[in-house]
Design an enzyme around this catalytic site. Sequence first.
Site, PDB file in Angstrom:
ATOM      1  N   GLU A  64     -41.874  41.744  27.478  1.00  0.00           N
ATOM      2  CA  GLU A  64     -40.971  42.212  26.900  1.00  0.00           C
ATOM      3  C   GLU A  64     -39.699  42.759  27.652  1.00  0.00           C
ATOM      4  O   GLU A  64     -39.840  42.963  28.840  1.00  0.00           O
ATOM      5  CB  GLU A  64     -41.395  43.264  25.768  1.00  0.00           C
ATOM      6  CG  GLU A  64     -42.435  42.860  24.839  1.00  0.00           C
ATOM      7  CD  GLU A  64     -42.863  43.609  23.745  1.00  0.00           C
ATOM      8  OE1 GLU A  64     -42.736  44.670  23.733  1.00  0.00           O
ATOM      9  OE2 GLU A  64     -43.552  42.871  22.808  1.00  0.00           O
ATOM     10  N   ASN A  65     -38.637  43.018  26.928  1.00  0.00           N
ATOM     11  CA  ASN A  65     -37.336  43.580  27.510  1.00  0.00           C
ATOM     12  C   ASN A  65     -36.753  44.220  26.712  1.00  0.00           C
ATOM     13  O   ASN A  65     -36.634  44.286  25.418  1.00  0.00           O
ATOM     14  CB  ASN A  65     -36.514  42.346  27.825  1.00  0.00           C
ATOM     15  CG  ASN A  65     -35.607  42.549  28.792  1.00  0.00           C
ATOM     16  OD1 ASN A  65     -34.290  42.982  28.647  1.00  0.00           O
ATOM     17  ND2 ASN A  65     -35.716  42.092  30.271  1.00  0.00           N
ATOM     18  N   ALA A  66     -35.930  45.233  27.315  1.00  0.00           N
ATOM     19  CA  ALA A  66     -35.006  46.454  26.513  1.00  0.00           C
ATOM     20  C   ALA A  66     -34.292  45.434  25.735  1.00  0.00           C
ATOM     21  O   ALA A  66     -33.601  46.093  24.529  1.00  0.00           O
ATOM     22  CB  ALA A  66     -34.537  47.259  27.470  1.00  0.00           C
ATOM     23  N   TYR A  68     -34.209  42.815  23.470  1.00  0.00           N
ATOM     24  CA  TYR A  68     -35.181  42.310  22.932  1.00  0.00           C
ATOM     25  C   TYR A  68     -35.594  40.909  23.060  1.00  0.00           C
ATOM     26  O   TYR A  68     -36.671  40.320  23.403  1.00  0.00           O
ATOM     27  CB  TYR A  68     -35.300  42.807  21.652  1.00  0.00           C
ATOM     28  CG  TYR A  68     -35.892  44.233  21.117  1.00  0.00           C
ATOM     29  CD1 TYR A  68     -35.894  45.246  22.298  1.00  0.00           C
ATOM     30  CD2 TYR A  68     -36.140  44.847  19.695  1.00  0.00           C
ATOM     31  CE1 TYR A  68     -36.363  46.455  22.174  1.00  0.00           C
ATOM     32  CE2 TYR A  68     -36.494  45.902  19.636  1.00  0.00           C
ATOM     33  CZ  TYR A  68     -36.612  46.865  20.637  1.00  0.00           C
ATOM     34  OH  TYR A  68     -36.931  48.114  20.399  1.00  0.00           O
ATOM     35  N   GLU A  75     -47.697  32.500  25.695  1.00  0.00           N
ATOM     36  CA  GLU A  75     -47.833  30.784  25.506  1.00  0.00           C
ATOM     37  C   GLU A  75     -47.037  30.444  26.350  1.00  0.00           C
ATOM     38  O   GLU A  75     -47.050  29.396  27.260  1.00  0.00           O
ATOM     39  CB  GLU A  75     -47.881  30.521  24.247  1.00  0.00           C
ATOM     40  CG  GLU A  75     -49.084  31.094  23.280  1.00  0.00           C
ATOM     41  CD  GLU A  75     -48.665  32.304  22.588  1.00  0.00           C
ATOM     42  OE1 GLU A  75     -47.978  33.109  23.041  1.00  0.00           O
ATOM     43  OE2 GLU A  75     -49.176  32.545  21.421  1.00  0.00           O
ATOM     44  N   CYS A 112     -46.553  31.889  17.540  1.00  0.00           N
ATOM     45  CA  CYS A 112     -45.401  31.597  16.953  1.00  0.00           C
ATOM     46  C   CYS A 112     -44.654  30.322  16.923  1.00  0.00           C
ATOM     47  O   CYS A 112     -45.130  29.294  17.518  1.00  0.00           O
ATOM     48  CB  CYS A 112     -44.506  32.889  17.292  1.00  0.00           C
ATOM     49  SG  CYS A 112     -43.467  32.414  18.726  1.00  0.00           S
TER      50      CYS A 112
END
Length: 161
Positions: A64-66, A68, A75, A112
């Site tokens: 993840e990243n600040a 988003y 995957e 997803c």
Amino acid sequence: MKEIKKESKIYVFDDLYELPSDVAQLMEKAIEARSRAYAPYSNFEVGAALLLDNGQIITGNNQENASYPSGLCAERTAIYYAGSQYPEAKVIRMAISASSKMTATDTPIPPCGACRQAMVEYEVKQIHDIELYFMGAKGAVAKSNSVMNLLPFVFDKTVLF
Ligand code: THU
């Protein structure tokens, strides 16, 4: 006007122990990879492990990243690494384990839509189905015989020519 109907089918195993042992081992790698996920924003951790036809096992997890949208799912982290390191290899199967950090997820969590799209690219490229096994942190494990099975009416390279 005509109707075009496509069916998706998954198989559900009671738990990890009902899987063939090599698949269970791959899922253990996905679970291990999940423990290294970087998911401080969603607290939802995902691990993926894929088996290549050259015997290599590649793992990945969500990053993840600040900012988003700059983050990446487990995957895609795994399959893009495989594609970049072993461009000639075929992906035989992928195991995925996904869970909330708060409570151990006990139902199978399917990949997803964006990951299905990324994975189907390789399935089409290699002309070989990719088996998918997916689970939470514990409990039932679902199997799809291919990515296409989870992505009917696919957008792939055939539409571009
Ligand atoms: N995530 C995955 O890693 N794979 C999926 O197929 C669905 C979602 C990640 C993205 C994000 O870091 C977190 O799970 C919550 O959506």
